[in-house]
Design a protein around this motif. Structure first.
Motif, PDB file in Angstrom:
ATOM      1  N   LEU A  38     116.462 -46.943 -96.872  1.00  0.00           N
ATOM      2  CA  LEU A  38     117.441 -47.734 -97.610  1.00  0.00           C
ATOM      3  C   LEU A  38     118.497 -48.308 -96.669  1.00  0.00           C
ATOM      4  O   LEU A  38     118.896 -49.471 -96.786  1.00  0.00           O
ATOM      5  N   ARG A  39     118.935 -47.506 -95.705  1.00  0.00           N
ATOM      6  CA  ARG A  39     119.918 -47.994 -94.724  1.00  0.00           C
ATOM      7  C   ARG A  39     119.313 -49.158 -93.937  1.00  0.00           C
ATOM      8  O   ARG A  39     119.979 -50.159 -93.657  1.00  0.00           O
ATOM      9  N   THR A  51     119.156 -52.311 -96.097  1.00  0.00           N
ATOM     10  CA  THR A  51     120.475 -52.869 -96.414  1.00  0.00           C
ATOM     11  C   THR A  51     121.102 -53.530 -95.179  1.00  0.00           C
ATOM     12  O   THR A  51     121.681 -54.607 -95.285  1.00  0.00           O
ATOM     13  N   THR A  52     120.982 -52.873 -94.018  1.00  0.00           N
ATOM     14  CA  THR A  52     121.600 -53.416 -92.799  1.00  0.00           C
ATOM     15  C   THR A  52     120.761 -54.511 -92.162  1.00  0.00           C
ATOM     16  O   THR A  52     121.295 -55.442 -91.571  1.00  0.00           O
ATOM     17  N   HIS A  86     117.229 -46.294 -85.383  1.00  0.00           N
ATOM     18  CA  HIS A  86     118.699 -46.266 -85.458  1.00  0.00           C
ATOM     19  C   HIS A  86     119.158 -45.739 -86.821  1.00  0.00           C
ATOM     20  O   HIS A  86     120.057 -44.898 -86.905  1.00  0.00           O
ATOM     21  N   CYS A 125     124.960 -38.417 -90.684  1.00  0.00           N
ATOM     22  CA  CYS A 125     125.661 -38.211 -91.966  1.00  0.00           C
ATOM     23  C   CYS A 125     125.327 -36.831 -92.513  1.00  0.00           C
ATOM     24  O   CYS A 125     126.191 -36.124 -93.029  1.00  0.00           O
ATOM     25  N   THR A 135     128.730 -46.202 -84.276  1.00  0.00           N
ATOM     26  CA  THR A 135     128.236 -46.091 -85.651  1.00  0.00           C
ATOM     27  C   THR A 135     127.800 -44.659 -85.944  1.00  0.00           C
ATOM     28  O   THR A 135     128.094 -44.118 -87.011  1.00  0.00           O
ATOM     29  N   PHE A 166     129.849 -42.813 -95.754  1.00  0.00           N
ATOM     30  CA  PHE A 166     129.309 -43.915 -94.966  1.00  0.00           C
ATOM     31  C   PHE A 166     128.025 -44.371 -95.646  1.00  0.00           C
ATOM     32  O   PHE A 166     126.917 -44.126 -95.187  1.00  0.00           O
ATOM     33  N   THR A 167     128.181 -45.054 -96.772  1.00  0.00           N
ATOM     34  CA  THR A 167     127.041 -45.462 -97.593  1.00  0.00           C
ATOM     35  C   THR A 167     126.245 -46.561 -96.894  1.00  0.00           C
ATOM     36  O   THR A 167     126.758 -47.217 -95.974  1.00  0.00           O
ATOM     37  N   PRO A 168     125.016 -46.818 -97.336  1.00  0.00           N
ATOM     38  CA  PRO A 168     124.247 -47.925 -96.764  1.00  0.00           C
ATOM     39  C   PRO A 168     124.989 -49.268 -96.816  1.00  0.00           C
ATOM     40  O   PRO A 168     124.953 -50.027 -95.852  1.00  0.00           O
ATOM     41  N   ASP A 169     125.711 -49.541 -97.907  1.00  0.00           N
ATOM     42  CA  ASP A 169     126.425 -50.826 -98.007  1.00  0.00           C
ATOM     43  C   ASP A 169     127.565 -50.894 -96.989  1.00  0.00           C
ATOM     44  O   ASP A 169     127.793 -51.939 -96.370  1.00  0.00           O
ATOM     45  N   GLN A 205     127.688 -49.205 -94.188  1.00  0.00           N
ATOM     46  CA  GLN A 205     127.043 -49.295 -92.879  1.00  0.00           C
ATOM     47  C   GLN A 205     126.655 -50.738 -92.592  1.00  0.00           C
ATOM     48  O   GLN A 205     126.878 -51.247 -91.485  1.00  0.00           O
ATOM     49  N   ALA A 206     126.077 -51.423 -93.577  1.00  0.00           N
ATOM     50  CA  ALA A 206     125.634 -52.807 -93.379  1.00  0.00           C
ATOM     51  C   ALA A 206     126.818 -53.710 -93.007  1.00  0.00           C
ATOM     52  O   ALA A 206     126.724 -54.517 -92.083  1.00  0.00           O
ATOM     53  N   GLN A 264     128.034 -52.852 -89.466  1.00  0.00           N
ATOM     54  CA  GLN A 264     127.132 -53.330 -88.424  1.00  0.00           C
ATOM     55  C   GLN A 264     127.175 -54.851 -88.300  1.00  0.00           C
ATOM     56  O   GLN A 264     126.950 -55.388 -87.217  1.00  0.00           O
TER      57      GLN A 264
END
Lengths: 141, 147
Positions: free
Chosen positions: A30-31, A34-35, A103, A111, B112, B123-126, B128-129, B132
């Motif tokens: 998911l990370r 999203t990134t 990464h 986390c 990061t 530090f949620t995925p959103d 983090q995005a 970054q």
């Protein structure tokens, strides 16, 4: 080059991840989605929305493969041969994407483990993930 | 020009608000030097960087970690024009320090990871995005003056 201490650390960490394989694996994916949205292009056949069954199932497979590789680090090429063929001939993922998932795996572990994800653990896992990806990409050409 | 959504600005500000420059700066630079040992070539004047214990205890690493985060703060305060804000920093890194720009990405990745160890589930995925995306703009601005 992995020292014996690093190999032990890698096994310890991945063994701890096996009971939470679905959580860790799906979070890393998911990370990544999203990134780095372009990585989603490889998953048009799955429902990769947060907490979906597909995402959790696929995440679990990845963590289990990483845990198995960790227990057989000196024979990674043999252990991963079927996965390596699969990635080369069927998935045909652009090789730069391995680093993106690696990464996001590191961030997920950070986390999850907090300060227990020490600089030494970070280095060992990063080296392991690089070696693992190199074997997966071995047959690409 | 980079477009920032309101949520992205908020996320990046939120991450920065939680940063203890001394501790996060030291740990970020420590991780860079431990995880990517070739980066030690740029810190010849720092004394003992021979192993992870030495690096973690090195006062020059700690001091420089703060400098790096203060540099990032400049970008935060000028989010709509990071490229120009960083023009002289970019020249410094390319002409004087002669740093291979591939290493900027690595420092960003280490930062990061440190943030992830501190913020954990926050530090949620959103977030983090968004973070970054900010780092990507910073790295690109630092690379600008290389030719």
């Amino acid at each position: 080059m992995l020292s014996n201490t690093e190999k032990e650390l890698i096994v310890q960490i991945w063994d701890k991840m096996i009971p939470v394989a679905e959580d860790i694996g799906s979070e890393a994916l998911l990370r990544m989605f999203t990134t780095f949205p372009k990585t989603k292009t490889y998953f048009s056949h799955l429902d990769i929305s947060p907490r979906s069954d597909h995402l959790r199932c696929h995440g679990k497979k990845i963590v289990q493969a990483l845990a198995e590789g960790a227990r057989n680090i000196s024979t990674l090429t043999t252990t991963l041969a079927p996965l390596s063929r699969f990635h080369a001939y069927q998935l045909r993922i652009h090789p730069t994407n391995f680093k993106l998932l690696n990464h996001c795996i590191l961030v997920t572990l950070a986390c999850y483990m907090g300060e227990n994800f020490t600089p030494v653990a970070h280095a060992a896992i990063d080296k392991y993930l690089s070696a693992f990806s190199a074997v997966l990409a071995e047959k690409f050409r | 020009m980079v477009q920032w959504k309101a949520e992205e600005r908020a996320a990046i500000q939120a991450v920065f608000a939680k940063l203890d420059y001394e501790s996060v700066g030291r740990e970020t630079l420590t991780r860079l030097l431990v995880v990517y040992p070739w980066t030690r070539r740029y810190f010849g004047g720092f004394g003992n960087l021979f192993n992870s214990e030495a690096i973690m205890a090195n006062p020059k690493v700690a001091a420089h970690g703060i400098v790096v985060l203060q540099g990032l703060e400049m970008a935060l305060k000028n989010m709509d024009d990071i490229k120009n804000t960083y023009a002289s920093l970019s020249e410094l890194h390319s002409e004087k320090l002669q740093v291979d720009p591939g290493n900027f990405q690595l420092l960003g990745d280490c930062l990061t990871v440190v943030i992830a160890t501190r913020m954990r589930t926050e530090f949620t995925p959103d977030i983090q995005a968004a973070w970054q995306k900010f780092l990507a703009v910073v790295v690109s601005a630092l690379r600008k003056q290389y030719n």
